[in-house]
Enzyme design. Structure first.
Site, PDB file in Angstrom:
ATOM      1  N   TYR A 203     -12.256  11.952  -2.532  1.00 48.70           N
ATOM      2  CA  TYR A 203     -11.860  10.538  -2.590  1.00 48.70           C
ATOM      3  C   TYR A 203     -10.719  10.246  -1.599  1.00 48.70           C
ATOM      4  O   TYR A 203     -10.759   9.258  -0.862  1.00 48.70           O
ATOM      5  CB  TYR A 203     -11.460  10.232  -4.038  1.00 48.70           C
ATOM      6  CG  TYR A 203     -11.049   8.821  -4.342  1.00 48.70           C
ATOM      7  CD1 TYR A 203     -11.983   7.800  -4.466  1.00 48.70           C
ATOM      8  CD2 TYR A 203      -9.706   8.520  -4.580  1.00 48.70           C
ATOM      9  CE1 TYR A 203     -11.586   6.507  -4.799  1.00 48.70           C
ATOM     10  CE2 TYR A 203      -9.305   7.234  -4.904  1.00 48.70           C
ATOM     11  CZ  TYR A 203     -10.248   6.225  -5.010  1.00 48.70           C
ATOM     12  OH  TYR A 203      -9.853   4.955  -5.338  1.00 48.70           O
TER      13      TYR A 203
ATOM     14  N   LYS B   1     -10.979   7.659   1.449  1.00 48.17           N
ATOM     15  CA  LYS B   1     -10.112   6.476   1.422  1.00 48.17           C
ATOM     16  C   LYS B   1      -9.247   6.377   2.672  1.00 48.17           C
ATOM     17  O   LYS B   1      -9.029   5.286   3.203  1.00 48.17           O
ATOM     18  CB  LYS B   1      -9.233   6.502   0.164  1.00 48.17           C
ATOM     19  CG  LYS B   1      -9.990   6.115  -1.099  1.00 48.17           C
ATOM     20  CD  LYS B   1     -10.603   4.733  -0.966  1.00 48.17           C
ATOM     21  CE  LYS B   1     -10.973   4.082  -2.275  1.00 48.17           C
ATOM     22  NZ  LYS B   1     -11.780   2.865  -2.069  1.00 48.17           N
TER      23      LYS B   1
HETATM   24  P1  NAI Z   1     -14.305  -0.663 -10.789  1.00 50.92           P
HETATM   25  O1  NAI Z   1     -15.100   0.534 -11.166  1.00 50.92           O
HETATM   26  O2  NAI Z   1     -13.973  -1.625 -11.844  1.00 50.92           O
HETATM   27  O3  NAI Z   1     -15.056  -1.441  -9.653  1.00 50.92           O
HETATM   28  C1  NAI Z   1     -15.858  -0.835  -8.727  1.00 50.92           C
HETATM   29  C2  NAI Z   1     -17.202  -1.525  -8.702  1.00 50.92           C
HETATM   30  O4  NAI Z   1     -17.984  -1.037  -7.643  1.00 50.92           O
HETATM   31  C3  NAI Z   1     -18.002  -1.305  -9.938  1.00 50.92           C
HETATM   32  O5  NAI Z   1     -18.333  -2.524 -10.520  1.00 50.92           O
HETATM   33  C4  NAI Z   1     -19.235  -0.568  -9.466  1.00 50.92           C
HETATM   34  O6  NAI Z   1     -20.440  -0.900 -10.170  1.00 50.92           O
HETATM   35  C5  NAI Z   1     -19.332  -0.986  -8.062  1.00 50.92           C
HETATM   36  N1  NAI Z   1     -20.074  -0.026  -7.249  1.00 50.92           N
HETATM   37  C6  NAI Z   1     -20.040   1.316  -7.293  1.00 50.92           C
HETATM   38  N2  NAI Z   1     -20.873   1.837  -6.376  1.00 50.92           N
HETATM   39  C7  NAI Z   1     -21.436   0.810  -5.732  1.00 50.92           C
HETATM   40  C8  NAI Z   1     -22.374   0.707  -4.678  1.00 50.92           C
HETATM   41  N3  NAI Z   1     -22.896   1.807  -4.091  1.00 50.92           N
HETATM   42  N4  NAI Z   1     -22.742  -0.496  -4.252  1.00 50.92           N
HETATM   43  C9  NAI Z   1     -22.229  -1.627  -4.814  1.00 50.92           C
HETATM   44  N5  NAI Z   1     -21.349  -1.586  -5.851  1.00 50.92           N
HETATM   45  C10 NAI Z   1     -20.960  -0.385  -6.289  1.00 50.92           C
HETATM   46  O7  NAI Z   1     -13.012  -0.149 -10.104  1.00 50.92           O
HETATM   47  P2  NAI Z   1     -11.727  -0.886  -9.517  1.00 50.92           P
HETATM   48  O8  NAI Z   1     -10.554  -0.214 -10.036  1.00 50.92           O
HETATM   49  O9  NAI Z   1     -11.810  -2.325  -9.605  1.00 50.92           O
HETATM   50  O10 NAI Z   1     -11.837  -0.425  -8.005  1.00 50.92           O
HETATM   51  C11 NAI Z   1     -12.088  -1.297  -6.923  1.00 50.92           C
HETATM   52  C12 NAI Z   1     -11.767  -0.557  -5.673  1.00 50.92           C
HETATM   53  O11 NAI Z   1     -10.375  -0.293  -5.646  1.00 50.92           O
HETATM   54  C13 NAI Z   1     -12.432   0.782  -5.505  1.00 50.92           C
HETATM   55  O12 NAI Z   1     -12.817   0.992  -4.194  1.00 50.92           O
HETATM   56  C14 NAI Z   1     -11.376   1.763  -5.918  1.00 50.92           C
HETATM   57  O13 NAI Z   1     -11.572   3.019  -5.339  1.00 50.92           O
HETATM   58  C15 NAI Z   1     -10.146   1.062  -5.414  1.00 50.92           C
HETATM   59  N6  NAI Z   1      -8.904   1.490  -6.025  1.00 50.92           N
HETATM   60  C16 NAI Z   1      -8.598   1.114  -7.291  1.00 50.92           C
HETATM   61  C17 NAI Z   1      -7.403   1.521  -7.854  1.00 50.92           C
HETATM   62  C18 NAI Z   1      -7.005   1.074  -9.201  1.00 50.92           C
HETATM   63  O14 NAI Z   1      -5.854   1.369  -9.611  1.00 50.92           O
HETATM   64  N7  NAI Z   1      -7.849   0.369  -9.897  1.00 50.92           N
HETATM   65  C19 NAI Z   1      -6.479   2.425  -7.148  1.00 50.92           C
HETATM   66  C20 NAI Z   1      -6.858   2.683  -5.801  1.00 50.92           C
HETATM   67  C21 NAI Z   1      -8.052   2.239  -5.296  1.00 50.92           C
END
Ligand code: NAI
Length: 754
Positions: free
Chosen positions: A162, A166
């Site tokens: 990851y 990233k």
């Molecule tokens: P989340 O899991 O709620 O949202 C991610 C969404 O992406 C999910 O709804 C999932 O179904 C969708 N997804 C996964 N694979 C996919 C694909 N191949 N095509 C289309 N959609 C897909 O997670 P969150 O926390 O909202 O994360 C959003 C972004 O922020 C991510 O990239 C995550 O890595 C990043 N991030 C989040 C942090 C946090 O504290 N929440 C910290 C650092 C980064």
């Protein structure tokens, strides 16, 4: 005024929950049409469902917003963009947000763990952004967000896959920011922190609840707004706080010297200094970063990092900054410059003169009756005071010499430059200015021939990142660039540089490998070695000289340029000129690209009526002048040998229309020989009076020296005079040593075109 997204079409990937959902709602609430993409996978990338995206679309529509759902994986980038085009006819904003986790300690990370993470985060962001790119480019607007993570920036146990993906997205964003800039496509990266299903397994529930996605969304909206000019930024955001990150680089140490190899022990011994962030710099571009390496290479090459490593350390990695009170008024060590007609001709070739143009011959052929030195050659003697690293010796100028750029140049001539000479240059720090992003050092250099002031140069040296010492931004000592008048130019000259232009120009004394070595140039961020700024300066100067001063160097008073962009050898230079009285404003462009390379430039000419500031007091217009100049050069080269062989002093009086027009003395008796023009205090062994025309007849071989004695203009004063009454035999009666010398100068020196 609130920020509206009316008319904008936004794609948010992974918008079925967490952060993505929040962005989609926020964009829609401000008027955007939103494509809510979500594969509906689980947190590890397994499964698929349309429910997540549909729910968010419903939420938006329920509030009166515009949204459509898309259920494709970001790995099908084109399909996501097609959804936006099908539903709303355009795509303005892409928020790459979709993400999954497959956390494992490094050694337990499987190929699938690695590949899936990279496919969704890095490759998915690449594919979606690439599909949108041309649409953004064609409409000259686009905003792209990459979602990185603190895990990538700082590393995090169990997230090798990851973290790598990233931070890969940050690298991708850095380059998109550069490639997109000219199309108004901006790309920024966020490292968010928010409670979501991705974080609920690693954070305590109350923290998940309090780190709301709505504390992140406002940054994403601002970065995607047309008003926001931020591009290539990296931000940490969460809990209602936003901070920007950048790179910092220690001053470092040069551990290599020209004569001394670099060793691991040397690295060990300087480790503390290498890692010391006192006065660290903050490079923001690859050019800035790599320019330092190029400078180090040339510093090592020139021996500036020399015998005394301590001195090198203070010049390269000083821990003091700029102290204008100390620096201004300081003199650099005096430098000397010795040259002959060869350097003048080499310089003329270096700035593009060619025998193709008959007008250029006077600068290319030492035998030409008007042989002259190009006025812009005046920068050459003076630059040696800076090239030699003199600046590093100035107290109060403790700057990073790897970050020095040549910003502007001013040259003023007080008389036409001689075609040979021994010149002395004295450089003084005239002023130091704080421009915020850097410091400008104004360096005044006076160049003398003996006691006589020949020319004045002002170098404006820009030191990137050295600003902030808090004094004035401007100086009354600066020779400012001036914009051209607001009308079509009065004259335009287009001139091609050759592929070898820089290779030739550098022989005039600027040995920076940036101009010749492709690998050095590549390190400086250039596709090919670039032309010297002062070479374009020479081109522009001679274009004006020809166009407005009939190639007469005595009419050239001063020139000012600002170096705006580099030129690649082989490109054509287009000099646009505007005449405003005796001032000719210039702007120089690369014809092929239209890029302006010299700005705010002008040449000041002496008016025709003023004439030459230095008409020769005697001998002006005499053809024999040229021959004596050559005799002078030969004496310089062979003087000691001739003194041994000849051992005599010859006086010459050249007449024109029966009147004495010039006097020369060839001393081949004392020291290592010399040529004097004008009255001579010593005693000549023989004095020959001859008309300019007869002298030239002999030189051209039309008149045998023996016969010259028949000429009316010929007179000879010689100790043997009384003994040899018959004038006819006089020349023949010279002692052999004198005779052979006279023969050789007279014979060897006939310029063929005369
Ligand atoms: P989340 O899991 O709620 O949202 C991610 C969404 O992406 C999910 O709804 C999932 O179904 C969708 N997804 C996964 N694979 C996919 C694909 N191949 N095509 C289309 N959609 C897909 O997670 P969150 O926390 O909202 O994360 C959003 C972004 O922020 C991510 O990239 C995550 O890595 C990043 N991030 C989040 C942090 C946090 O504290 N929440 C910290 C650092 C980064």
């Amino acid at each position: 005024m609130s920020l509206s997204f009316d008319g904008r079409v936004v794609l948010v990937t992974g918008a079925g929950g967490g952060l993505g959902r929040e962005y989609a709602l926020a964009f829609a609430a401000r008027g955007a049409s939103v494509v809510v993409n979500d594969l509906g996978a689980d947190t590890k990338g397994g499964g698929k469902s349309s429910a997540a995206a549909d729910k968010v679309v419903e939420e938006i529509r329920a509030k009166g917003g515009k949204a459509v759902a898309n259920y494709d994986s970001v790995e099908d980038g084109e399909k996501l963009i097609q959804s936006a085009l099908d539903a709303f006819g355009r795509i303005d904003i892409v928020v790459n947000n979709a993400g999954i986790l497959r956390d494992r300690s490094f050694v337990r990370t499987s190929d699938l763990d690695w590949d899936l993470i990279h496919r969704v985060h890095l490759r998915g962001s690449f594919l979606v952004s690439r599909a949108a790119w041309n649409h953004m480019k064609n409409q000259n607007f686009g905003r792209i967000i990459m979602t990185a993570s603190a895990a990538g920036i700082y590393g995090n146990f169990g997230q090798a896959n990851y973290s790598a993906a990233k931070l890969g997205m940050l690298g991708l964003a850095n380059t998109l920011a550069i490639e997109g800039r000219k199309y108004n496509i901006h790309c920024n990266t966020i490292a968010p922190i928010a409670g979501s299903r991705l974080t609920e397994t690693v954070m305590p529930p109350d923290l998940v609840a309090s780190l709301k996605p709505e504390y992140v969304a406002p940054l994403v909206l601002w970065l995607c707004h047309e008003q926001c000019q931020e591009n290539g930024g990296l931000f940490e955001v969460g809990a209602g706080w936003i901070g920007k990150l950048r790179w910092e680089r220690s001053q470092g140490r040069i551990l290599r010297q020209k004569s001394k190899p670099m060793t691991p022990e040397g690295v060990r011994d300087q480790w503390k200094e290498i890692c010391d962030f006192t006065n660290a710099t903050k490079p923001t571009t690859i050019q800035e970063s790599l320019a330092s390496f190029v400078t180090v290479l040339s510093q090592v090459e020139s021996g500036e990092v020399g015998a005394n490593p301590a001195a090198a350390a203070t010049s390269v990695a000083s821990d003091a900054g700029i102290n204008p009170t100390m620096a201004v008024g300081q003199k650099l060590p005096t430098s000397s410059f010795s040259y002959s007609h060869t350097q003048c001709i080499l310089y003329a070739l270096g700035v593009g003169m060619s025998t193709k143009d008959p007008d250029h011959l006077r600068f290319l052929y030492e035998g030409h009756p008007d042989f002259s030195c190009l006025p812009t050659f005046g920068v050459i003697p003076s630059q040696s005071s800076i090239m030699d690293g003199g600046l590093s010796s100035v107290p109060g100028l403790n700057i990073d010499f790897t970050r020095v750029l040549h910003g502007e140049q001013y040259l003023e001539l007080y008389k036409p430059l001689p075609t040979s000479g021994e010149l002395i240059s004295e450089a003084t720090v005239a002023d130091v200015l704080d421009k915020g992003s850097g410091a400008v050092i104004l360096l005044d250099v006076n160049t003398y021939s003996g006691k006589e002031l020949l020319c004045y140069n002002q170098f404006s040296v820009f030191v990137v990142g050295a600003g902030g010492f808090g004094v004035k931004r401007n100086s009354d000592k600066a020779k400012p660039p001036l914009p051209p008048p607001n009308r079509a130019p009065d004259a335009v000259v287009i001139d091609s540089t050759t592929r070898d232009q820089a290779a030739l120009y550098r022989l005039s004394g600027d040995w920076n490998p940036l101009h010749i070595d492709p690998s050095f140039a590549a390190m400086g961020g250039f596709k090919k070695p670039i032309l010297h700024g002062l070479c374009s300066f020479g081109f522009a100067g001679r274009h004006v000289l020809k166009q407005f001063a009939d190639n007469d160097p005595s009419r050239f008073k001063a020139i000012k340029v600002r170096f705006a962009k580099p030129v690649t050898p082989g490109q054509s230079l287009q000099t646009e000129m505007w005449k405003e009285g005796n001032r000719i404003h210039i702007q120089c462009k690369v014809k092929e690209t239209g890029e302006v390379v010299l700005t705010g430039a002008y040449v000041d000419l002496h008016g025709t009526s003023e004439g030459s500031p230095e008409k020769l007091p005697q001998g002006g217009g005499l053809q024999s002048e040229l021959v004596f100049a050559e005799i002078g050069r030969r004496i310089k080269d062979l003087g000691s040998e001739l003194v041994k062989k000849v051992n005599a002093v010859f006086g010459w009086e050249i007449t024109k229309d029966g009147k004495k027009a010039a006097q020369w003395t060839i001393d081949l008796k004392n020291g290592s020989g010399s040529l004097h023009k004008g009255p001579y205090t010593g005693k000549a062994d023989v004095t020959i009076t001859i008309s300019d025309e007869d002298f030239m007849e002999v030189v051209k071989g039309n008149l045998m020296p023996q016969k010259v004695t028949h000429r009316r203009s010929f007179k000879l004063f010689h100790p043997f005079w009384k003994k040899y009454k018959k004038r006819k035999s006089l020349l023949m009666s010279f002692p052999d040593n004198m005779k052979s010398f006279l023969y050789s100068v007279i014979k060897a020196k006939a310029p063929s075109h005369l």
